[in-house]
Motif scaffolding. Sequence first.
Motif, PDB file in Angstrom:
ATOM      1  N   PRO A   1       0.798  -1.235   0.000  1.00 29.18           N
ATOM      2  CA  PRO A   1       0.000   0.000   0.000  1.00 29.18           C
ATOM      3  C   PRO A   1       0.827   1.280   0.000  1.00 29.18           C
ATOM      4  O   PRO A   1       0.404   2.302  -0.551  1.00 29.18           O
ATOM      5  N   GLY A   2       2.003   1.263   0.632  1.00 28.37           N
ATOM      6  CA  GLY A   2       2.794   2.478   0.741  1.00 28.37           C
ATOM      7  C   GLY A   2       3.436   2.922  -0.549  1.00 28.37           C
ATOM      8  O   GLY A   2       3.862   4.077  -0.661  1.00 28.37           O
ATOM      9  N   GLY A   3       3.531   2.018  -1.530  1.00 26.86           N
ATOM     10  CA  GLY A   3       4.061   2.370  -2.841  1.00 26.86           C
ATOM     11  C   GLY A   3       5.459   2.965  -2.790  1.00 26.86           C
ATOM     12  O   GLY A   3       6.306   2.581  -1.977  1.00 26.86           O
TER      13      GLY A   3
ATOM     14  N   PHE B   1       2.389   3.290   5.336  1.00 30.89           N
ATOM     15  CA  PHE B   1       1.498   3.104   4.186  1.00 30.89           C
ATOM     16  C   PHE B   1       1.037   4.432   3.584  1.00 30.89           C
ATOM     17  O   PHE B   1       0.177   4.438   2.699  1.00 30.89           O
ATOM     18  N   ALA B   2       1.568   5.532   4.087  1.00 32.26           N
ATOM     19  CA  ALA B   2       1.272   6.866   3.550  1.00 32.26           C
ATOM     20  C   ALA B   2      -0.220   7.178   3.561  1.00 32.26           C
ATOM     21  O   ALA B   2      -0.705   7.943   2.729  1.00 32.26           O
ATOM     22  N   GLY B   3      -0.953   6.583   4.499  1.00 34.24           N
ATOM     23  CA  GLY B   3      -2.373   6.871   4.627  1.00 34.24           C
ATOM     24  C   GLY B   3      -3.253   6.239   3.567  1.00 34.24           C
ATOM     25  O   GLY B   3      -4.454   6.539   3.505  1.00 34.24           O
TER      26      GLY B   3
ATOM     27  N   ASP C   1     -15.567   5.665   8.570  1.00 32.95           N
ATOM     28  CA  ASP C   1     -15.060   5.463   9.923  1.00 32.95           C
ATOM     29  C   ASP C   1     -14.617   4.015  10.125  1.00 32.95           C
ATOM     30  O   ASP C   1     -13.590   3.757  10.775  1.00 32.95           O
ATOM     31  N   TYR C   2     -15.391   3.079   9.574  1.00 33.32           N
ATOM     32  CA  TYR C   2     -15.037   1.662   9.720  1.00 33.32           C
ATOM     33  C   TYR C   2     -13.753   1.338   8.954  1.00 33.32           C
ATOM     34  O   TYR C   2     -12.891   0.611   9.443  1.00 33.32           O
ATOM     35  N   VAL C   3     -13.617   1.904   7.754  1.00 34.65           N
ATOM     36  CA  VAL C   3     -12.397   1.709   6.968  1.00 34.65           C
ATOM     37  C   VAL C   3     -11.191   2.257   7.727  1.00 34.65           C
ATOM     38  O   VAL C   3     -10.133   1.622   7.791  1.00 34.65           O
ATOM     39  N   ASP C   4     -11.355   3.445   8.333  1.00 40.86           N
ATOM     40  CA  ASP C   4     -10.266   4.036   9.120  1.00 40.86           C
ATOM     41  C   ASP C   4      -9.876   3.126  10.281  1.00 40.86           C
ATOM     42  O   ASP C   4      -8.680   2.934  10.567  1.00 40.86           O
TER      43      ASP C   4
END
Length: 304
Positions: free
Chosen positions: A144-146, A162-164, A266-269
């Motif tokens: 994910p962080g690429g 993961f750079a958010g 919110d759940y994804v966060d």
Amino acid sequence: MFNFFDLLTARYRSHAQAYEPLYDGWSLDQRDPEVIKAWMPVWEWLYHSYFRVQTEGWHHIPPEGKMLIVGTHNGGSASPDTSMFMYDWFRRFGYERLTYGLMHRLAWKIPNVGRLAAPVGAIIAHPKTAIAALRKDAAVLVYPGGAEDMFRPHSLRDRIYFAGRKGFIKLALREEAPIVPAISHGAHDTLMILGDFYQQALQLHEWGVPLWFDPDMGVFPIYLGLPWGVGIGPLPNIPLPIQIHTRVCAPIIFERYGREAASDRDYVDACYEKVCTQMQRELDDLIQCINYTSPSSFPYTFPK
């Protein structure tokens, strides 16, 4: 005498004839088990003699079915822990079990990279390709962080970064795929990244200095490493022979899945924080285990 270079050349030549269209990363059908098999002697030498890899936790891999293997990028563009992870995968599960790795879209624009990567299972990093692979019950490897993770400063080598980016969480929730974390230590010591000077490079560009790299890359590192001595920008590197340790962690299962869950910000966060926290905890533990083992005891074999 068997010459794997001859075999690789022959397999890639036949691939080029079979797939006249560009290797653009959008096809799941260009993966070739024979090419993977031909690469194994190269990876084997790197694994045992160059990086002296120590690994553990492979019992956590589900015996079948789809999964999203989430890793951290280390070691610049060479990213040696990626190929070492794939070597471990193939020698344990064979060449026929479907496995794909998501590769940055800009990498497909580099001459011959797609031609080399597609036959070993690389596909373009895009939700459509990832969804298609998971719906074939494949294991999909994602970082994910690429580029930001791959070229993070050396001071952050022991951090999950993961750079958010949370697209992988939405993907796992939507496709109801377990997340299997894969961590490593050592690969980010195969060069020393002094810092990321992307904003400064953009400022120079605004002043009229031409850019030799694609701004969409999002990074402009300066690093110490081979073959340049001092690498300026996201140049390819030859990794130093530093020992690499890898660990496959227990699958992460969320409470809710489906499109509704994937649309709940919110759940994804919360799921994202859960993954980052758990992976950081595992990485901290791995580093502690490495530091606890005295250098005189190497090579040390982690329990399988």
